[in-house]
Enzyme design. Sequence first.
Site: not given
Lengths: 220, 220
Positions: A11, A33, A145
């Site tokens: 990641d 991502k 987030m």
Amino acid sequence: MLERAQVWLVDDLVSPEMTCYASPGTHVEWVGKRGGRCSVSQDRILQLTLMHAMAGKEVARVKGGDPLLFGRGGEEAAFLRGHGIAVEVVNGISSGTAAAQALGVALTHRAHCHGVSFVTAHTQDHGAPDWRALAASGTTLMIYMGMSRLAGIRDGLLAAGMRPDMPAAVVMHAGDKRQRCWTGTLAVLEGALATGLASPAVILVGEVLTDAKGGQDASG
Amino acid sequence: MLERAQVWLVDDLVSPEMTCYASPGTHVEWVGKRGGRCSVSQDRILQLTLMHAMAGKEVARVKGGDPLLFGRGGEEAAFLRGHGIAVEVVNGISSGTAAAQALGVALTHRAHCHGVSFVTAHTQDHGAPDWRALAASGTTLMIYMGMSRLAGIRDGLLAAGMRPDMPAAVVMHAGDKRQRCWTGTLAVLEGALATGLASPAVILVGEVLTDAKGGQDASG
């Protein structure tokens, strides 16, 4: 385990220097991502992992933080087990606890609170967490987030009755050498953006931050 | 860091096999506050640490879990810094995340919840956490130091409107080879005691436990 794996699927939140622990000849593939690298969907990551495993390879899914805390490790493990693949999960240090270390605070100082809540501001149905219940819980809040939702977080917690001068902090890249910290109060939470902090970062709100180490860089 | 230290002050929650990482000649002293060993008060631990540090020794305070999550690491670091001693804190794997690994569940599966709350049932003023607010938060609950209060936890969460068949689990000695797990529901939470589980253990309550690995020993 990492040395043994023939394939690493890594990641973006992982520090690049981690790859020096891969054995020679390991196939190392970044599947992040976010950000500058080519984006890989979660479905594609699942299929890639399965493909390598079905080909008889030992695959390491290398993630930042703890895979069972906002890491989608549970989903990935369930998918693979559903296809008959043996999975072993190894815990890690989540950015939330690394952020506490960076700020020099305990998340659960017994003089201040009963505990700490780790929540995401970015949910599957795009709704917000129940800020009223979280504020009422009296726990330290650790928000993942949330950097694109700072105003909403501030407004939600103020509407829930939290005082504007409640200590707050933001830690970007917690636990690696790019780490940067901001400290302030709930009322001026958006000030973290003005100092250049951005995702990936965690947001902390609560009395335990009263003595947090401040400044843009508290890594020392 | 552990190899370099001349003195180790070790909590009881640490696995005994950890001491094989101490360098030859290291003074290793157990300072746990529970169980069979002689009890050492928190004040005495602070004084011992300070005494060794003032004598010029490098001291490792070896704790189980993460020192900033119910570990009193914040208090100990603040005390030592107040006496001019340099302190470095290293994060660890808290028993809560180790318990998730043991049970094969993610703490924050995005289909189920916004996050996870780590709370202690044993507070400084001996009051209970706000179970109503915690239940309303919709987060997975991870309860530390609650094994002597299972009935109170169950009653508090039921009174807060949580459904009796909410999945629950208990993990004793999470993350070491003595690990044992119990799975059930909120209504029968005290059943964990009947299977011999006792402190040190963490209690988990929430939808994410629906697929938890059950039985008295799910370490495999």
